[in-house]
Design a protein around this motif. Structure first.
Motif, mmCIF file in Angstrom:
data_model
loop_
_atom_site.group_PDB
_atom_site.id
_atom_site.type_symbol
_atom_site.label_atom_id
_atom_site.label_comp_id
_atom_site.label_asym_id
_atom_site.label_seq_id
_atom_site.Cartn_x
_atom_site.Cartn_y
_atom_site.Cartn_z
ATOM 1 N N MET A 141 -9.723 -19.838 -1.269
ATOM 2 C CA MET A 141 -9.564 -19.420 0.123
ATOM 3 C C MET A 141 -9.195 -17.933 0.162
ATOM 4 O O MET A 141 -8.223 -17.506 -0.453
ATOM 5 C CB MET A 141 -8.465 -20.245 0.803
ATOM 6 C CG MET A 141 -8.187 -19.820 2.240
ATOM 7 S SD MET A 141 -6.742 -20.671 2.957
ATOM 8 C CE MET A 141 -7.354 -22.345 3.007
ATOM 9 N N GLN A 142 -9.971 -17.139 0.868
ATOM 10 C CA GLN A 142 -9.698 -15.715 0.999
ATOM 11 C C GLN A 142 -8.843 -15.476 2.237
ATOM 12 O O GLN A 142 -9.273 -15.732 3.362
ATOM 13 C CB GLN A 142 -11.010 -14.937 1.110
ATOM 14 C CG GLN A 142 -11.881 -15.027 -0.143
ATOM 15 C CD GLN A 142 -11.224 -14.378 -1.341
ATOM 16 O OE1 GLN A 142 -10.608 -13.325 -1.230
ATOM 17 N NE2 GLN A 142 -11.365 -14.997 -2.496
ATOM 18 N N THR A 143 -7.616 -15.044 2.034
ATOM 19 C CA THR A 143 -6.708 -14.762 3.142
ATOM 20 C C THR A 143 -6.060 -13.404 2.914
ATOM 21 O O THR A 143 -6.004 -12.904 1.783
ATOM 22 C CB THR A 143 -5.617 -15.842 3.258
ATOM 23 O OG1 THR A 143 -4.895 -15.915 2.025
ATOM 24 C CG2 THR A 143 -6.217 -17.204 3.570
ATOM 25 N N LYS A 144 -5.555 -12.815 3.973
ATOM 26 C CA LYS A 144 -4.858 -11.537 3.864
ATOM 27 C C LYS A 144 -3.588 -11.721 3.036
ATOM 28 O O LYS A 144 -2.825 -12.663 3.266
ATOM 29 C CB LYS A 144 -4.512 -11.026 5.261
ATOM 30 C CG LYS A 144 -3.837 -9.669 5.287
ATOM 31 C CD LYS A 144 -3.589 -9.231 6.722
ATOM 32 C CE LYS A 144 -2.910 -7.866 6.762
ATOM 33 N NZ LYS A 144 -2.674 -7.412 8.157
ATOM 34 N N PRO A 145 -3.328 -10.846 2.063
ATOM 35 C CA PRO A 145 -2.097 -10.989 1.268
ATOM 36 C C PRO A 145 -0.852 -10.879 2.152
ATOM 37 O O PRO A 145 -0.833 -10.137 3.138
ATOM 38 C CB PRO A 145 -2.174 -9.815 0.284
ATOM 39 C CG PRO A 145 -3.614 -9.429 0.243
ATOM 40 C CD PRO A 145 -4.151 -9.716 1.609
ATOM 41 N N VAL A 146 0.167 -11.621 1.786
ATOM 42 C CA VAL A 146 1.451 -11.592 2.490
ATOM 43 C C VAL A 146 2.547 -11.425 1.454
ATOM 44 O O VAL A 146 2.578 -12.143 0.440
ATOM 45 C CB VAL A 146 1.686 -12.886 3.295
ATOM 46 C CG1 VAL A 146 3.054 -12.864 3.970
ATOM 47 C CG2 VAL A 146 0.582 -13.091 4.329
ATOM 48 N N LEU A 147 3.445 -10.501 1.690
ATOM 49 C CA LEU A 147 4.592 -10.300 0.805
ATOM 50 C C LEU A 147 5.852 -10.696 1.553
ATOM 51 O O LEU A 147 6.194 -10.101 2.571
ATOM 52 C CB LEU A 147 4.681 -8.848 0.351
ATOM 53 C CG LEU A 147 5.817 -8.519 -0.635
ATOM 54 C CD1 LEU A 147 5.650 -9.280 -1.942
ATOM 55 C CD2 LEU A 147 5.883 -7.019 -0.893
ATOM 56 N N ILE A 148 6.525 -11.736 1.068
ATOM 57 C CA ILE A 148 7.797 -12.187 1.631
ATOM 58 C C ILE A 148 8.894 -11.439 0.890
ATOM 59 O O ILE A 148 9.148 -11.684 -0.297
ATOM 60 C CB ILE A 148 7.981 -13.710 1.473
ATOM 61 C CG1 ILE A 148 6.751 -14.488 1.961
ATOM 62 C CG2 ILE A 148 9.242 -14.167 2.190
ATOM 63 C CD1 ILE A 148 6.490 -14.386 3.432
ATOM 64 N N ARG A 149 9.558 -10.542 1.577
ATOM 65 C CA ARG A 149 10.496 -9.644 0.905
ATOM 66 C C ARG A 149 11.929 -9.869 1.391
ATOM 67 O O ARG A 149 12.187 -9.980 2.583
ATOM 68 C CB ARG A 149 10.097 -8.190 1.177
ATOM 69 C CG ARG A 149 10.866 -7.183 0.328
ATOM 70 C CD ARG A 149 10.554 -5.745 0.701
ATOM 71 N NE ARG A 149 9.203 -5.313 0.370
ATOM 72 C CZ ARG A 149 8.794 -5.001 -0.848
ATOM 73 N NH1 ARG A 149 9.612 -5.142 -1.887
ATOM 74 N NH2 ARG A 149 7.563 -4.584 -1.052
ATOM 75 N N GLY A 150 12.852 -9.951 0.422
ATOM 76 C CA GLY A 150 14.273 -9.881 0.737
ATOM 77 C C GLY A 150 14.948 -11.190 1.104
ATOM 78 O O GLY A 150 16.120 -11.183 1.496
ATOM 79 N N ALA A 199 3.636 -3.981 -2.690
ATOM 80 C CA ALA A 199 2.722 -4.606 -1.742
ATOM 81 C C ALA A 199 1.302 -4.126 -1.999
ATOM 82 O O ALA A 199 1.053 -2.913 -2.037
ATOM 83 C CB ALA A 199 3.138 -4.281 -0.316
ATOM 84 N N PRO A 200 0.351 -5.035 -2.193
ATOM 85 C CA PRO A 200 -1.043 -4.617 -2.363
ATOM 86 C C PRO A 200 -1.568 -3.950 -1.094
ATOM 87 O O PRO A 200 -0.965 -4.041 -0.011
ATOM 88 C CB PRO A 200 -1.777 -5.939 -2.621
ATOM 89 C CG PRO A 200 -0.726 -6.919 -2.991
ATOM 90 C CD PRO A 200 0.514 -6.491 -2.287
ATOM 91 N N GLU A 201 -2.693 -3.308 -1.222
ATOM 92 C CA GLU A 201 -3.339 -2.683 -0.070
ATOM 93 C C GLU A 201 -3.681 -3.747 0.968
ATOM 94 O O GLU A 201 -4.071 -4.869 0.627
ATOM 95 C CB GLU A 201 -4.607 -1.958 -0.531
ATOM 96 C CG GLU A 201 -5.291 -1.165 0.558
ATOM 97 C CD GLU A 201 -6.503 -0.426 0.027
ATOM 98 O OE1 GLU A 201 -7.241 0.124 0.853
ATOM 99 O OE2 GLU A 201 -6.702 -0.413 -1.205
ATOM 100 N N ASP A 202 -3.524 -3.410 2.244
ATOM 101 C CA ASP A 202 -3.843 -4.307 3.357
ATOM 102 C C ASP A 202 -2.983 -5.575 3.324
ATOM 103 O O ASP A 202 -3.422 -6.658 3.705
ATOM 104 C CB ASP A 202 -5.321 -4.673 3.346
ATOM 105 C CG ASP A 202 -5.758 -5.329 4.662
ATOM 106 O OD1 ASP A 202 -5.223 -4.943 5.725
ATOM 107 O OD2 ASP A 202 -6.613 -6.234 4.623
#
Length: 389
Positions: free
Chosen positions: A1-10, A42-45
């Protein structure tokens, strides 16, 4: 599944692996947990979610439910969890009756319940197969994590009550019926094997016996509805007789026989539903202490809702009630995350926060086992499906 990357931080990460929360970031990418660690780039986009002050948990997992088969706010038209015209229906598949549009699915995911194992009820000695699903989707085929998971069988009051004027009026006849079905399937499988592909020697196709072959070869376990102590022992006795795998469901009197159950090292036990009235005799010893007592003795314990007996969204609350009755909090967390995932055979994908697993997470503003805690966001396969946008 291609989805926008999400970074859960902190966030404070409760991964269901370590007893103490971890101070790590979590990168969600292509539906999976791609990375975990301190100060991830965080990756691009990439969408960056500030989880400061929040707690992060694996999506909650229920090992025993009837969600999607017992329509919310409707009667007979949505009641598809029991076939009451045949005492043994091993050939029935839950996937063929589930309604993904049932409002219970939305209520479940809004509360952080992201994976459920659902299937037939307990009217029949053999009811059919359970399926593991994610709690989001329009088409059930696209929600499946594993199918089949297990073959439902039932002991105690339910089958003998439903069929008391037909086939089954005692616990002895329930057990005999199950033994007969397993023996017939064993013979059917042996005749198929002996035919060695020669169609002229093959037994006539039997859909019911065919459905039981995966139980006999160990592909799936029996999923045994058993509340009362004697029914639990009967379920184990028959499983040992036939050399088949088994999971115990409900285990209401488990705390009364904990020394014996502790010997069953390879038998997962799903406890519940406990947030209900003792509506029949075999529930008279129902106790919130049961999961904690079993876990302390070394048993493999999950906590379940048996939805719609308890609404699916109250699974975390059930864990809280078990903690109040003495269960270790980390054991309770595992009882609604990694243990049910192991119970239903999907722990390679869900149940804990680890790199490579499905990106199913819950963000809360406190302990999810307390009634005043709010779910702030829920992710399934890396996509936010509930909470504040």
């Amino acid at each position: 599944m291609q989805t926008k990357p999400v970074l859960i931080r902190g966030g404070r990460v409760h991964d269901a692996v370590h007893p103490e929360p971890q101070a790590v970031d979590i990168l969600l990418q292509d539906g999976k947990i791609a990375a975990m660690g301190a100060d991830l780039d965080a990756p691009e986009d990439c969408e960056v979610v500030d989880a400061s002050g929040l707690d992060v948990f694996p999506g909650f997992v229920d090992a025993h439910s009837h969600i999607g088969l017992d329509g919310s706010g409707i009667g007979y038209e949505g009641r598809d969890y029991n076939e009451m015209n045949d005492i043994w229906t091993p050939h029935l598949r839950a996937i063929d009756g589930i309604n993904p549009r049932d409002p219970s699915f939305a209520a479940a995911r809004n509360a952080g319940v992201t994976c459920v194992c659902t299937g037939p009820g307990s009217a029949n000695v053999l009811g059919g197969t359970f399926v593991a699903l994610k709690t989001v989707g329009e088409r059930v085929d696209n929600m499946v994590v594993k199918d089949p998971v297990a073959m439902k069988c039932a002991f105690g009051e339910n089958p003998k009550r439903v069929y008391k004027d037909k086939f089954d009026s005692t616990r002895m006849s329930t057990a005999a019926f199950l033994r007969g079905a397993l023996a017939a399937a064993r013979d059917y499988g042996a005749r198929k094997q002996a035919a060695n592909g020669d169609i002229t020697k093959m037994p006539a196709y039997n859909q019911k016996l065919e459905a039981l072959l995966p139980v006999l070869d160990g592909t799936i376990p029996l999923k045994a509805h058993a509340h009362q102590a004697n029914d639990i022992f009967t379920a184990l006795r028959i499983a040992h007789e036939f050399g088949v795998r088994i999971t115990l469901e409900h285990v209401t009197e488990g705390h009364l026989i904990v020394d014996e159950l502790a010997k069953e090292k390879d038998v997962p036990m799903a406890v519940g539903p406990t947030l209900t009235h003792a509506s029949k005799f075999e529930l008279q010893n129902k106790s919130w202490a049961t999961p904690g007592v079993l876990a302390k003795a070394g048993c493999h314990v999950s906590i379940i809702t048996d939805n719609s007996v308890i609404p699916q969204q109250y699974l975390p609350l059930c864990a809280g009630m078990a903690i109040k009755a003495g269960m270790d909090p980390f054991a309770a967390l595992q009882a609604v995350t990694i243990h049910p995932a192991e119970h239903i055979g999907v722990a390679d994908r869900v149940g804990s926060l680890e790199v490579g697993k499905d990106a199913d997470l819950v963000l809360t503003d406190g302990c999810p086992f307390e009634v005043l805690t709010h779910v702030k966001a829920v992710y399934i396969d890396g996509v936010q499906v509930a909470g504040e946008q």
